[in-house]
Write a protein that holds these residues in place. Structure first.
Motif, PDB file in Angstrom:
ATOM      1  N   UNK A 127      52.676  43.983  62.639  1.00  0.00           N
ATOM      2  CA  UNK A 127      54.049  44.450  62.515  1.00  0.00           C
ATOM      3  C   UNK A 127      54.052  45.947  62.757  1.00  0.00           C
ATOM      4  N   UNK A 128      54.971  46.409  63.615  1.00  0.00           N
ATOM      5  CA  UNK A 128      55.014  47.822  64.010  1.00  0.00           C
ATOM      6  C   UNK A 128      53.653  48.285  64.528  1.00  0.00           C
ATOM      7  N   UNK A 129      52.962  47.363  65.211  1.00  0.00           N
ATOM      8  CA  UNK A 129      51.674  47.683  65.812  1.00  0.00           C
ATOM      9  C   UNK A 129      50.497  47.724  64.854  1.00  0.00           C
ATOM     10  N   UNK A 130      50.712  47.337  63.600  1.00  0.00           N
ATOM     11  CA  UNK A 130      49.625  47.359  62.609  1.00  0.00           C
ATOM     12  C   UNK A 130      49.314  45.954  62.118  1.00  0.00           C
ATOM     13  N   UNK A 131      48.011  45.618  62.120  1.00  0.00           N
ATOM     14  CA  UNK A 131      46.869  46.385  62.644  1.00  0.00           C
ATOM     15  C   UNK A 131      46.766  46.259  64.162  1.00  0.00           C
ATOM     16  N   UNK A 132      45.952  47.106  64.749  1.00  0.00           N
ATOM     17  CA  UNK A 132      45.818  47.102  66.208  1.00  0.00           C
ATOM     18  C   UNK A 132      45.062  45.878  66.704  1.00  0.00           C
ATOM     19  N   UNK A 133      44.177  45.351  65.870  1.00  0.00           N
ATOM     20  CA  UNK A 133      43.389  44.191  66.281  1.00  0.00           C
ATOM     21  C   UNK A 133      43.143  43.267  65.083  1.00  0.00           C
ATOM     22  N   UNK A 134      42.646  42.077  65.390  1.00  0.00           N
ATOM     23  CA  UNK A 134      42.387  41.102  64.334  1.00  0.00           C
ATOM     24  C   UNK A 134      43.630  40.281  64.028  1.00  0.00           C
ATOM     25  N   UNK A 135      43.391  39.091  63.470  1.00  0.00           N
ATOM     26  CA  UNK A 135      44.514  38.228  63.133  1.00  0.00           C
ATOM     27  C   UNK A 135      44.080  37.133  62.159  1.00  0.00           C
ATOM     28  N   UNK A 136      44.334  37.343  60.879  1.00  0.00           N
ATOM     29  CA  UNK A 136      44.060  36.323  59.881  1.00  0.00           C
ATOM     30  C   UNK A 136      42.596  35.977  59.711  1.00  0.00           C
ATOM     31  N   UNK A 137      41.703  36.942  59.966  1.00  0.00           N
ATOM     32  CA  UNK A 137      40.277  36.644  59.868  1.00  0.00           C
ATOM     33  C   UNK A 137      39.849  36.443  58.409  1.00  0.00           C
ATOM     34  N   UNK A 138      38.849  35.604  58.233  1.00  0.00           N
ATOM     35  CA  UNK A 138      38.332  35.334  56.890  1.00  0.00           C
ATOM     36  C   UNK A 138      37.428  36.482  56.454  1.00  0.00           C
ATOM     37  N   UNK A 139      37.592  36.887  55.208  1.00  0.00           N
ATOM     38  CA  UNK A 139      36.848  38.019  54.652  1.00  0.00           C
ATOM     39  C   UNK A 139      36.138  37.571  53.382  1.00  0.00           C
ATOM     40  N   UNK A 140      34.847  37.859  53.261  1.00  0.00           N
ATOM     41  CA  UNK A 140      34.114  37.554  52.034  1.00  0.00           C
ATOM     42  C   UNK A 140      34.468  38.601  51.004  1.00  0.00           C
ATOM     43  N   UNK A 141      34.925  38.173  49.849  1.00  0.00           N
ATOM     44  CA  UNK A 141      35.307  39.084  48.778  1.00  0.00           C
ATOM     45  C   UNK A 141      34.202  39.176  47.749  1.00  0.00           C
ATOM     46  N   UNK A 142      33.787  40.390  47.427  1.00  0.00           N
ATOM     47  CA  UNK A 142      32.777  40.612  46.410  1.00  0.00           C
ATOM     48  C   UNK A 142      33.413  40.484  45.029  1.00  0.00           C
ATOM     49  N   UNK A 143      32.624  40.182  44.005  1.00  0.00           N
ATOM     50  CA  UNK A 143      33.192  40.094  42.651  1.00  0.00           C
ATOM     51  C   UNK A 143      33.745  41.427  42.198  1.00  0.00           C
ATOM     52  N   UNK A 144      34.823  41.394  41.427  1.00  0.00           N
ATOM     53  CA  UNK A 144      35.466  42.601  40.918  1.00  0.00           C
ATOM     54  C   UNK A 144      34.580  43.244  39.857  1.00  0.00           C
ATOM     55  N   UNK A 145      34.042  44.476  40.119  1.00  0.00           N
ATOM     56  CA  UNK A 145      33.163  45.108  39.132  1.00  0.00           C
ATOM     57  C   UNK A 145      33.881  45.453  37.835  1.00  0.00           C
ATOM     58  N   UNK A 146      35.215  45.541  37.868  1.00  0.00           N
ATOM     59  CA  UNK A 146      35.960  45.887  36.663  1.00  0.00           C
ATOM     60  C   UNK A 146      36.170  44.687  35.755  1.00  0.00           C
ATOM     61  N   UNK A 147      35.897  43.506  36.284  1.00  0.00           N
ATOM     62  CA  UNK A 147      36.106  42.305  35.478  1.00  0.00           C
ATOM     63  C   UNK A 147      34.891  42.077  34.593  1.00  0.00           C
ATOM     64  N   UNK A 148      35.055  42.257  33.291  1.00  0.00           N
ATOM     65  CA  UNK A 148      33.943  42.092  32.351  1.00  0.00           C
ATOM     66  C   UNK A 148      33.676  40.610  32.129  1.00  0.00           C
ATOM     67  N   UNK A 149      32.411  40.238  31.866  1.00  0.00           N
ATOM     68  CA  UNK A 149      32.104  38.831  31.594  1.00  0.00           C
ATOM     69  C   UNK A 149      32.860  38.338  30.367  1.00  0.00           C
ATOM     70  N   UNK A 150      33.357  37.111  30.444  1.00  0.00           N
ATOM     71  CA  UNK A 150      34.128  36.543  29.344  1.00  0.00           C
ATOM     72  C   UNK A 150      33.383  35.446  28.623  1.00  0.00           C
ATOM     73  N   UNK A 151      32.172  35.113  29.103  1.00  0.00           N
ATOM     74  CA  UNK A 151      31.423  34.018  28.507  1.00  0.00           C
ATOM     75  C   UNK A 151      31.708  32.701  29.184  1.00  0.00           C
ATOM     76  N   UNK A 152      32.748  32.664  30.065  1.00  0.00           N
ATOM     77  CA  UNK A 152      33.074  31.468  30.820  1.00  0.00           C
ATOM     78  C   UNK A 152      32.677  31.684  32.269  1.00  0.00           C
ATOM     79  N   UNK A 153      31.844  30.820  32.846  1.00  0.00           N
ATOM     80  CA  UNK A 153      31.425  31.006  34.227  1.00  0.00           C
ATOM     81  C   UNK A 153      32.621  30.962  35.166  1.00  0.00           C
ATOM     82  N   UNK A 154      32.629  31.860  36.159  1.00  0.00           N
ATOM     83  CA  UNK A 154      33.707  31.878  37.141  1.00  0.00           C
ATOM     84  C   UNK A 154      33.451  30.838  38.210  1.00  0.00           C
ATOM     85  N   UNK A 155      34.519  30.228  38.700  1.00  0.00           N
ATOM     86  CA  UNK A 155      34.376  29.257  39.785  1.00  0.00           C
ATOM     87  C   UNK A 155      33.992  30.001  41.050  1.00  0.00           C
TER      88      UNK A 155
END
Length: 230
Positions: free
Chosen positions: A164-192
């Motif tokens: 939209x309005x030329x942004x971004x210049x390239x790419x389209x809906x590509x899949x991105x691997x997301x790293x775990x959020x370092x700010x999220x403290x362990x809760x004792x329950x395993x994350x899916x």
């Protein structure tokens, strides 16, 4: 007389079975996948947003509606996608655009997102969301309303909105691997999380290992029942 697994003492059986989910979850890495894309939203009551059920080229918003677009790295799901960071307020956007005969007014909100979600070598054109009042034909689609106020647009071969309005210049809906959020403290329950890839690339190491544990627990229970039946 042969006895089944119900012949085990309840406490022992419960402890054995409860250990299986923990082992299954522990075998998975803590990362998930998202997509870098423009999500499309309908303005809802009280300035909220509702994830659109059809694409902007198929939607025919009514006069006085609000249409939102947000660029971000997020899941392609209503409950997890990143919403526009400004309220869906038709009056605030179109207050200075008078109604016209044979035309409809659509408030358009374009949120270019944050620098962290930008593709490599690019940055959002502006920090705050952009708003504009599109005045279009009565049967115009949301895509036409967007084109009236935020050109140039870019689509891929399957009509997916890429820029939209030329942004971004390239790419389209590509899949991105997301790293775990370092700010999220362990809760004792395993994350899916997604299972680790096996040596054969099948991606089922975690579940197979958990299945082996479950089989071992069941085998031990049968062995115990046979000992007691003698």
């Amino acid at each position: 007389m042969r006895r089944g697994l119900t012949s085990l003492r309840p406490a022992a059986a419960a402890a054995a079975l409860l250990s299986v989910p923990a082992l299954l979850l522990a075998s998975s890495p803590a990362h998930a996948a998202g997509y870098r894309y423009w999500s499309y939203w309908d303005g809802a009551a009280a300035g909220g947003w509702q994830y659109a059920q059809v694409g902007p080229s198929m939607a025919r918003p009514a006069d006085g509606s609000v249409q939102g677009f947000r660029f971000a790295v997020s899941a392609d799901a209503a409950a997890q996608a990143a919403q526009p960071r400004t309220p869906a307020d038709f009056t605030a956007v179109c207050a200075t655009t008078p109604a016209a005969e044979g035309r409809k007014r659509i408030a358009v909100v374009v949120d270019f997102g944050v620098p962290a979600d930008a593709p490599a070598g690019e940055a959002p054109p502006q920090d705050a969301p952009r708003t504009a009042c599109a005045q279009v034909a009565p049967d115009a689609s949301a895509a036409e309303a967007l084109a009236a106020v935020a050109k140039p647009l870019r689509y891929d071969g399957s009509a997916l909105l890429c820029a939209i309005s030329g942004y971004p210049r390239q790419g389209c809906g590509e899949q991105i691997a997301q790293e775990p959020d370092p700010a999220a403290a362990p809760t004792g329950k395993p994350a899916a999380a997604e299972p680790e890839a096996g040596a054969d690339g099948s991606g089922w190491t975690g579940p197979l290992a958990g299945g082996a544990v479950l089989a071992a627990v069941a085998g031990a229970a049968v062995w115990q029942s046979r000992r007691r039946s003698r």
